[in-house]
Design a protein around this motif. Structure first.
Motif, PDB file in Angstrom:
ATOM      1  N   LEU A 182       0.837  -1.204   0.000  1.00 46.15           N
ATOM      2  CA  LEU A 182       0.000   0.000   0.000  1.00 46.15           C
ATOM      3  C   LEU A 182       0.863   1.242   0.000  1.00 46.15           C
ATOM      4  O   LEU A 182       1.873   1.313   0.714  1.00 46.15           O
ATOM      5  N   ASN A 183       0.449   2.236  -0.777  1.00 47.80           N
ATOM      6  CA  ASN A 183       1.174   3.508  -0.794  1.00 47.80           C
ATOM      7  C   ASN A 183       0.928   4.251   0.513  1.00 47.80           C
ATOM      8  O   ASN A 183      -0.197   4.302   1.011  1.00 47.80           O
ATOM      9  N   TYR A 184       1.977   4.851   1.052  1.00 50.43           N
ATOM     10  CA  TYR A 184       1.794   5.692   2.225  1.00 50.43           C
ATOM     11  C   TYR A 184       1.060   6.961   1.829  1.00 50.43           C
ATOM     12  O   TYR A 184       1.245   7.476   0.716  1.00 50.43           O
ATOM     13  N   LEU A 185       0.212   7.466   2.734  1.00 53.85           N
ATOM     14  CA  LEU A 185      -0.438   8.758   2.504  1.00 53.85           C
ATOM     15  C   LEU A 185       0.628   9.842   2.566  1.00 53.85           C
ATOM     16  O   LEU A 185       1.685   9.659   3.192  1.00 53.85           O
ATOM     17  N   GLN A 186       0.353  10.953   1.944  1.00 56.22           N
ATOM     18  CA  GLN A 186       1.262  12.096   1.929  1.00 56.22           C
ATOM     19  C   GLN A 186       1.766  12.397   3.355  1.00 56.22           C
ATOM     20  O   GLN A 186       0.970  12.616   4.267  1.00 56.22           O
ATOM     21  N   GLY A 187       3.071  12.375   3.509  1.00 55.75           N
ATOM     22  CA  GLY A 187       3.661  12.775   4.794  1.00 55.75           C
ATOM     23  C   GLY A 187       3.630  11.724   5.898  1.00 55.75           C
ATOM     24  O   GLY A 187       4.143  11.947   6.993  1.00 55.75           O
ATOM     25  N   LEU A 188       3.030  10.594   5.621  1.00 54.86           N
ATOM     26  CA  LEU A 188       2.915   9.552   6.653  1.00 54.86           C
ATOM     27  C   LEU A 188       4.276   8.868   6.854  1.00 54.86           C
ATOM     28  O   LEU A 188       4.832   8.298   5.923  1.00 54.86           O
ATOM     29  N   ASP A 189       4.787   8.972   8.078  1.00 51.53           N
ATOM     30  CA  ASP A 189       6.130   8.456   8.344  1.00 51.53           C
ATOM     31  C   ASP A 189       6.106   6.952   8.639  1.00 51.53           C
ATOM     32  O   ASP A 189       5.401   6.486   9.543  1.00 51.53           O
ATOM     33  N   LYS A 249      11.461   1.806   0.039  1.00 57.05           N
ATOM     34  CA  LYS A 249      11.584   2.044   1.484  1.00 57.05           C
ATOM     35  C   LYS A 249      10.963   3.406   1.832  1.00 57.05           C
ATOM     36  O   LYS A 249      11.312   4.418   1.217  1.00 57.05           O
ATOM     37  N   GLY A 250      10.040   3.425   2.772  1.00 59.32           N
ATOM     38  CA  GLY A 250       9.411   4.676   3.187  1.00 59.32           C
ATOM     39  C   GLY A 250       8.251   5.101   2.298  1.00 59.32           C
ATOM     40  O   GLY A 250       7.505   6.025   2.636  1.00 59.32           O
ATOM     41  N   LYS A 251       8.110   4.434   1.156  1.00 59.38           N
ATOM     42  CA  LYS A 251       7.035   4.812   0.222  1.00 59.38           C
ATOM     43  C   LYS A 251       5.811   3.894   0.305  1.00 59.38           C
ATOM     44  O   LYS A 251       4.710   4.303  -0.010  1.00 59.38           O
ATOM     45  N   VAL A 252       6.044   2.661   0.670  1.00 59.90           N
ATOM     46  CA  VAL A 252       4.925   1.716   0.813  1.00 59.90           C
ATOM     47  C   VAL A 252       5.084   0.935   2.119  1.00 59.90           C
ATOM     48  O   VAL A 252       6.163   0.901   2.712  1.00 59.90           O
ATOM     49  N   PHE A 253       3.988   0.335   2.550  1.00 52.72           N
ATOM     50  CA  PHE A 253       4.113  -0.717   3.562  1.00 52.72           C
ATOM     51  C   PHE A 253       3.399  -1.944   3.012  1.00 52.72           C
ATOM     52  O   PHE A 253       2.603  -1.848   2.072  1.00 52.72           O
ATOM     53  N   ARG A 254       3.751  -3.090   3.579  1.00 54.01           N
ATOM     54  CA  ARG A 254       3.251  -4.343   3.003  1.00 54.01           C
ATOM     55  C   ARG A 254       2.593  -5.219   4.072  1.00 54.01           C
ATOM     56  O   ARG A 254       3.152  -5.392   5.159  1.00 54.01           O
ATOM     57  N   GLY A 306      -3.372  11.610  13.265  1.00 51.22           N
ATOM     58  CA  GLY A 306      -4.021  12.818  12.769  1.00 51.22           C
ATOM     59  C   GLY A 306      -4.608  12.706  11.370  1.00 51.22           C
ATOM     60  O   GLY A 306      -4.978  13.725  10.771  1.00 51.22           O
ATOM     61  N   TYR A 307      -4.689  11.491  10.847  1.00 54.09           N
ATOM     62  CA  TYR A 307      -5.308  11.310   9.527  1.00 54.09           C
ATOM     63  C   TYR A 307      -6.764  10.924   9.715  1.00 54.09           C
ATOM     64  O   TYR A 307      -7.079  10.045  10.521  1.00 54.09           O
ATOM     65  N   LYS A 308      -7.636  11.587   8.980  1.00 54.03           N
ATOM     66  CA  LYS A 308      -9.059  11.224   9.041  1.00 54.03           C
ATOM     67  C   LYS A 308      -9.266  10.040   8.094  1.00 54.03           C
ATOM     68  O   LYS A 308      -8.952  10.129   6.901  1.00 54.03           O
ATOM     69  N   THR A 309      -9.777   8.957   8.603  1.00 48.85           N
ATOM     70  CA  THR A 309     -10.015   7.798   7.728  1.00 48.85           C
ATOM     71  C   THR A 309     -11.514   7.546   7.614  1.00 48.85           C
ATOM     72  O   THR A 309     -12.287   7.918   8.502  1.00 48.85           O
ATOM     73  N   ASN A 310     -11.885   6.912   6.545  1.00 47.12           N
ATOM     74  CA  ASN A 310     -13.298   6.608   6.290  1.00 47.12           C
ATOM     75  C   ASN A 310     -13.743   5.445   7.186  1.00 47.12           C
ATOM     76  O   ASN A 310     -13.228   4.334   7.080  1.00 47.12           O
ATOM     77  N   PRO A 311     -14.702   5.681   8.085  1.00 56.30           N
ATOM     78  CA  PRO A 311     -15.115   4.631   9.024  1.00 56.30           C
ATOM     79  C   PRO A 311     -15.834   3.460   8.347  1.00 56.30           C
ATOM     80  O   PRO A 311     -16.084   2.437   8.988  1.00 56.30           O
ATOM     81  N   ASP A 312     -16.154   3.597   7.062  1.00 50.99           N
ATOM     82  CA  ASP A 312     -16.811   2.486   6.350  1.00 50.99           C
ATOM     83  C   ASP A 312     -15.853   1.316   6.081  1.00 50.99           C
ATOM     84  O   ASP A 312     -16.301   0.211   5.743  1.00 50.99           O
ATOM     85  N   ALA A 313     -14.556   1.594   6.190  1.00 46.92           N
ATOM     86  CA  ALA A 313     -13.547   0.581   5.830  1.00 46.92           C
ATOM     87  C   ALA A 313     -13.835  -0.776   6.467  1.00 46.92           C
ATOM     88  O   ALA A 313     -13.810  -1.817   5.803  1.00 46.92           O
ATOM     89  N   ILE A 314     -14.105  -0.761   7.745  1.00 43.43           N
ATOM     90  CA  ILE A 314     -14.267  -2.026   8.470  1.00 43.43           C
ATOM     91  C   ILE A 314     -15.511  -2.781   7.996  1.00 43.43           C
ATOM     92  O   ILE A 314     -15.501  -4.012   7.886  1.00 43.43           O
ATOM     93  N   LYS A 315     -16.562  -2.014   7.673  1.00 42.27           N
ATOM     94  CA  LYS A 315     -17.791  -2.657   7.194  1.00 42.27           C
ATOM     95  C   LYS A 315     -17.579  -3.272   5.804  1.00 42.27           C
ATOM     96  O   LYS A 315     -18.059  -4.360   5.508  1.00 42.27           O
ATOM     97  N   VAL A 316     -16.861  -2.536   4.976  1.00 41.01           N
ATOM     98  CA  VAL A 316     -16.556  -3.038   3.626  1.00 41.01           C
ATOM     99  C   VAL A 316     -15.789  -4.362   3.717  1.00 41.01           C
ATOM    100  O   VAL A 316     -16.101  -5.334   3.023  1.00 41.01           O
ATOM    101  N   ALA A 317     -14.805  -4.393   4.605  1.00 38.80           N
ATOM    102  CA  ALA A 317     -14.021  -5.619   4.777  1.00 38.80           C
ATOM    103  C   ALA A 317     -14.899  -6.747   5.297  1.00 38.80           C
ATOM    104  O   ALA A 317     -14.850  -7.879   4.811  1.00 38.80           O
TER     105      ALA A 317
END
Lengths: 384, 384
Positions: A303-310, A334-339, A366-377
């Motif tokens: 997965l691509n990291y979100l902008q600025g996500l360390d 390195k630093g651009k994706v996580f797996r 501090g990132y706002k995430t879509n709470p639907d994610a868990i339901k979709v999964a």
């Protein structure tokens, strides 16, 4: 205070090891030159054959996946042999280097990371290189989360050119469909600590009769990875030439028992449903998969990291606050994706806990995430 | 009915593994790219340094002893290098073949099995080959039960000729005296499943600063046994380049803890007393040691079979009726000798039970043995 609570190991290997498997190592030492060992090893090999779907020889090397991949090169390739290999990540790049070191004339089908060479590109390479001696392919590119989906179609090309067909299945065998004999594969390598859900240290390699003959006729100047020696020992006494990692063989065999009890088809279906749920859930959350849609792996999700996500903070929080392990990017990623590994024991619980922990970590950062994610999964997981 | 009772493992490796060591593998999986792993691995390496008595680098390879010995060759020897090696058994012969495969100009100091090249012969070889690049020696020839006793004297020769000094200590380190730095050894290889009493699968290799520089400057065309990669990973992150056999690292570390708790000097003394008791007891019984007296190993005792004594029946009875495991002869000594490991946990009980079971087996097979054997052994064991 130090915490000893177990992790949810969502790495692209090693992965969660069932307690039954870990427990199987708790046994007394045996002689590796004895009937006790022969019984263990023959049983292990016969069960491995079912996983590769082959009647040919399987050797369980006491080494990491890289060691077994190296064995697949030094025993097959002679100086000057022309070899075709798709290259689209760290592991296929490494394999192409190994082939060069073995003296091969390497034809790289290079595509951008996250994409696969198409079947037509492979076919074209065969058309343009009638004298090709072998086709090597990394089935699942762990570094980028891509998976080659035309393994069943290669046979016609290799048969036409009378070349060998070698599959690096280290990070995937046991998690996706594979039929060594039916698909005309000559050599397939895997690792116990990936989709097979055993601890690391055993790497099985399956070899067709044709490739076995070739290896015996062309033994490389090495002891440890000399396949001819392994064949000779197995054919003569059902033993290994060098002292094997006995506890890990017990563990690997137990892991094979679990796979055969579940049934390989059920297992593959479970991996597919879980990866579908992970892709859907994490995409809904706002995390985009790195791999192109048609190339996406069902066992490693990059997965691509979100902008600025360390990377360090994100994975550190996931690990320390939630005890969920995911892997960082490899090499230039390195630093651009996580797996996220979607392997072995992976089931509903693993997917739900992983998505939940990732959402909470992103919220904490501090990132706002879509709470639907868990339901979709959860919806996707109903298929199980 | 199948019997699951443990064996008394008197093999020259694998040997008896203390329950504490086996139990240490029963733990949850960790990430091999994490602080958890670094803690485990650094601790393991630092404790290994004490066993080698060195401040230099140690790498724990996930492979058998043969794999690590091969690493000591392919990373050290370049085409045309002149290398001196005493050859007096299967393992030194194998090592000399590895050296040739690496392109070395090999000077073999060949002596009959059961004897060692003398120090004067080694010195003479150095005198006659001023351009020698390396001296390789199998410290303990497991196949014949001989042990080289002048490792401390080689330094002057290698220093004079500015050559490397490489010791194959696979079957003995931890059971006999060794001082890597003091004795000027550049590379020493061992195996976890011998005198260190851990399960097989981990083979540590210690490398002097001088040899490390040489290896980094001359990396061989291999991934799995490329020492420069292991050094780089350790120096950068304290990790291993390839996924290590994690459960076996836990076991090996636990075995090192046991060694350090006992104290290395006490451990060596125990091995010496036990082997003295085995030699004396078994000789009294009528079984003559294969090795010449001045060459006898304190960790592997090879004994000549009595006239007409069948290897398979003898070892089969010992194993099946008394659950005591000893090894057969190797290569051309097959059927002519049997070998008793005197390694790791070996203590009074192990020696007494082994001698008793051998006496009973010989009695059952119709050989009259001297009943004083057990008393002779017990007397020797009073030193513990």
């Amino acid at each position: 205070m130090e915490i000893y609570l177990e992790y949810l190991v969502m790495l692209p290997g090693p992965t969660n090891v069932p307690e039954r498997v870990t427990r199987s190592m708790f046994t007394h030492m045996i002689n590796h030159r004895s009937k006790d060992f022969v019984k263990l090893y023959v049983d292990t090999i016969e069960k491995s054959q079912k996983i590769f779907d082959t009647t040919s020889d399987v050797v369980a090397l006491s080494a990491s996946g890289t060691g077994a991949v190296e064995a697949s090169v030094v025993n097959m390739v002679k100086k000057g042999d022309k070899v075709i290999i798709p290259v689209n990540g760290e592991f296929s790049s490494r394999l192409s280097t190994m082939l060069e070191w073995a003296g091969a004339n390497v034809i790289r089908l290079t595509t951008p990371f996250g994409q696969n060479a198409t079947f037509d590109q492979v076919k074209e390479a065969f058309d343009n290189n009638k004298d090709v001696k072998a086709f090597y392919v990394v089935w699942n590119e762990t570094s980028t989360g891509t998976m080659v989906k035309y393994l069943d179609k290669i046979k016609d090309l290799t048969a036409r050119n009378d070349s060998f067909y070698v599959v690096d299945g280290v990070s995937i065998l046991g998690g996706e469909e594979f039929h060594m004999d039916k698909w005309g594969v000559d050599v397939c390598v895997t690792g116990a600590q990936k989709a097979l859900a055993a601890p690391p240290g055993i790497s099985p390699i399956a070899v067709s009769q044709k490739a076995k003959k070739h290896m015996i006729a062309n033994p490389p100047p090495t002891f440890y990875f000399n396949m001819a020696r392994y064949f000779k020992y197995y054919d003569d006494t059902k033993e290994t030439p060098f002292t094997p990692a006995i506890p890990l063989l017990y563990a690997y065999r137990e892991a094979l028992d679990i796979i055969l009890e579940e049934g390989i088809e059920n297992r593959i279906r479970r991996h597919r449903v879980c990866s579908d749920a992970l892709y859907s859930g994490l995409s809904t959350m706002g995390l985009s998969p790195f791999a192109k849609e048609d190339a996406r792996s069902t066992v490693v999700i990059a997965l691509n990291y979100l902008q600025g996500l360390d990377d360090k903070t994100f994975r550190g929080t996931l690990s320390e606050k939630f005890r969920v392990l995911v892997a960082g990017g490899f090499g230039e990623l390195k630093g651009k994706v996580f797996r996220v590994g979607c392997m072995g024991e992976v089931h509903k619980y693993h997917v739900m806990r992983t998505i939940s922990a990732i959402a909470s970590t992103l919220d904490m950062m501090g990132y706002k995430t879509n709470p639907d994610a868990i339901k979709v999964a959860e919806d996707k997981l109903r298929a199980l």
